[in-house]
Design a protein around this motif. Structure first.
Motif, PDB file in Angstrom:
ATOM      1  N   LEU A 221       4.077  14.961  71.002  1.00 18.60           N
ATOM      2  CA  LEU A 221       2.715  14.912  70.469  1.00 18.60           C
ATOM      3  C   LEU A 221       2.366  16.039  69.513  1.00 18.60           C
ATOM      4  N   GLN A 222       3.308  16.952  69.275  1.00 16.95           N
ATOM      5  CA  GLN A 222       3.017  18.046  68.350  1.00 16.95           C
ATOM      6  C   GLN A 222       4.323  18.607  67.800  1.00 16.95           C
ATOM      7  N   ALA A 223       4.233  19.234  66.629  1.00 10.20           N
ATOM      8  CA  ALA A 223       5.408  19.854  66.008  1.00 10.20           C
ATOM      9  C   ALA A 223       5.073  21.246  65.503  1.00 10.20           C
ATOM     10  N   LEU A 224       4.082  21.864  66.151  1.00  8.28           N
ATOM     11  CA  LEU A 224       3.698  23.222  65.775  1.00  8.28           C
ATOM     12  C   LEU A 224       4.529  24.261  66.501  1.00  8.28           C
ATOM     13  N   GLU A 265      11.771  28.367  64.733  1.00 12.09           N
ATOM     14  CA  GLU A 265      11.265  29.728  64.931  1.00 12.09           C
ATOM     15  C   GLU A 265       9.750  29.810  64.794  1.00 12.09           C
ATOM     16  N   GLY A 266       9.139  28.794  64.181  1.00  8.36           N
ATOM     17  CA  GLY A 266       7.686  28.795  64.032  1.00  8.36           C
ATOM     18  C   GLY A 266       7.188  29.360  62.725  1.00  8.36           C
ATOM     19  N   SER A 267       8.048  29.441  61.725  1.00 10.93           N
ATOM     20  CA  SER A 267       7.646  30.012  60.438  1.00 10.93           C
ATOM     21  C   SER A 267       6.953  29.003  59.532  1.00 10.93           C
ATOM     22  N   ARG A 274      -2.431  28.282  62.902  1.00  6.83           N
ATOM     23  CA  ARG A 274      -1.907  28.475  64.255  1.00  6.83           C
ATOM     24  C   ARG A 274      -3.020  28.973  65.185  1.00  6.83           C
ATOM     25  N   LEU A 275      -3.872  29.846  64.657  1.00  5.76           N
ATOM     26  CA  LEU A 275      -4.991  30.358  65.437  1.00  5.76           C
ATOM     27  C   LEU A 275      -5.990  29.236  65.750  1.00  5.76           C
ATOM     28  N   LYS A 276      -6.227  28.362  64.757  1.00  2.00           N
ATOM     29  CA  LYS A 276      -7.157  27.243  64.942  1.00  2.00           C
ATOM     30  C   LYS A 276      -6.700  26.320  66.067  1.00  2.00           C
ATOM     31  N   PHE A 303       5.416  33.983  58.423  1.00  2.00           N
ATOM     32  CA  PHE A 303       5.090  32.692  57.845  1.00  2.00           C
ATOM     33  C   PHE A 303       5.795  32.533  56.494  1.00  2.00           C
ATOM     34  N   ILE A 304       6.366  31.355  56.250  1.00  2.00           N
ATOM     35  CA  ILE A 304       7.056  31.067  54.990  1.00  2.00           C
ATOM     36  C   ILE A 304       6.329  29.910  54.309  1.00  2.00           C
TER      37      ILE A 304
END
Length: 405
Positions: A221-224, A265-267, A274-276, A303-304
């Protein structure tokens, strides 16, 4: 002739060796799991198929994905004289409809089933046994949807097919003897993602019968965040590894898996975004009992922006339903999240997070957790002797929920 046979056997042995030594050691099946050896054997067979497909693709015989699809559809199910089964098209979408030949109900339940297969594999053929069982045991009209697959058809092709098939069915329920008040969307894995997205899209529609429920079986349900506790704990548990989850998500989105490492890695997500979404996608929202097998704190990654530009549609709710606004979520029908929240599944926490979101918005959730379940266990029901008792148990819970509607 003997020389050709020897060469063929040598090549085949090489493929087996590659599959075993390159892939098999990656499997990390916890000792607590039941039937570990059976799962190891299944994992090994899958890797042999992957090794064979990769080899034949590289030498130009057949594409990898096409061969894998062919292999998955080679074993036809036995005939079932109790069911009437038809292949139709709902506009341009191919569907297969199952219903009991004899039924005491003039208006039956309706189920739209979206199969799993990480958006790349699977079909109405490979899910024949599951759909037959649901139709037979719950006396429902089951519509199995053959949506378009990646990488040939990228997002939103699969979503559009499932949405169009659902709308068509809802507009013609009388034709199939289905009660408009008892229509459910159901799916496993990628199909669970599609069921959630379709349910959200139709939540506010006044021109169609309202969906009665959504059954989400170990949905993605997510890809963050690919570093939630379940991704860490089950990263090497078959049938879906952590790396493969990101790989298939990228294939579904873009048709390729570029920047997979950065996504793992989350970049790929801007800090403000991400905060939202942290209020919805965070390990803090995972109950403590699901962290006892260990969770490592991860250092923040840079972040990239270039990567974000290639994957920014990951933030669309039709692709990642966990990110839908509260105004949409609180309109949803009741849910049965049978994410077989499988304990040994990388997608376990996606289901847990969505369960919390639904409950926070006043949506009633019937939840069932398979303590010894793994990803894909439902699809193995009655399949070549590869069934697992917990998978049958989970499927029966789905049937019992349907009967309660």
């Amino acid at each position: 002739m003997e020389l050709l046979l020897a060469i063929f056997l040598t090549v085949l042995t090489g493929i087996v060796a590659i599959a075993f030594y390159y892939e098999h050691p990656k499997a990390e099946i916890p000792h607590e799991m039941s039937e570990r050896q059976k799962l190891y054997a299944l994992h090994y067979c899958m890797n042999f198929g992957l090794g064979l497909a990769t080899f034949l693709d590289k030498v130009g015989v057949i594409s990898e994905v096409h061969l894998l699809r062919v292999i998955m559809e080679t074993i036809p199910p036995l005939k079932d004289t109790r069911l009437l089964i038809k292949d139709l098209r709902f506009e341009r979408v191919k569907v297969r409809i199952y219903q009991l030949k004899t039924s005491n109900n003039s208006q039956r339940r309706g189920i739209l089933y979206f199969h799993g297969g990480v958006g790349r594999l699977g079909s109405i053929h490979t899910y024949e046994n599951v759909c037959r069982y649901l139709s037979r045991e719950s006396d429902s009209v089951v519509v199995s949807v053959q949506y378009r697959l990646a990488p040939e058809h990228k997002y939103p092709a699969a979503y559009e097919d499932c949405l169009n098939a659902t709308q068509h069915f809802l507009q013609h329920l009388e034709r199939y003897g289905v009660d408009p008040a008892r229509v459910t969307v159901c799916g496993d894995s990628a199909g669970g993602n599609l069921a959630a997205a379709v349910s959200q899209t139709l939540a506010g529609r006044a021109d169609l019968p309202r969906l009665r429920a959504q059954i989400l079986i170990y949905p993605g349900l997510q890809a963050l965040d690919f570093n939630l506790p379940s991704y860490q704990q089950n990263q090497g548990v078959p049938l879906l590894f952590r790396e493969r989850a990101a790989f298939f998500a990228l294939l579904y989105l873009n048709g390729d898996a570029l920047h997979m490492q950065e996504v793992l890695e989350g970049s790929h997500i801007p800090p403000d975004m991400r905060l939202k979404y942290r209020k919805w996608v965070s390990p803090d929202n995972i109950p403590e009992e699901f962290k006892v097998r260990g969770v490592k704190p991860l250092r923040p990654t840079d972040f990239i922006a270039e990567v974000y530009e290639t994957v920014k549609r990951f933030c669309e709710p039709n692709l990642c339903p966990l990110l839908a606004e509260d105004s949409v979520v609180h309109q949803l029908p009741e849910s049965f999240i049978e994410n077989l929240t499988c304990e040994y599944d990388v997608l376990r926490d996606d289901g847990l997070l969505y369960k919390k979101r639904l409950e926070d918005n006043g949506v009633r959730v019937t939840w069932y957790h398979l303590e010894d379940g793994f990803h894909g266990i439902i699809s193995l029901y009655d399949y070549c002797g590869l069934s697992f008792p917990s998978g049958k148990r989970g499927l029966d819970r789905v049937v019992n929920f349907l009967k309660s509607l």
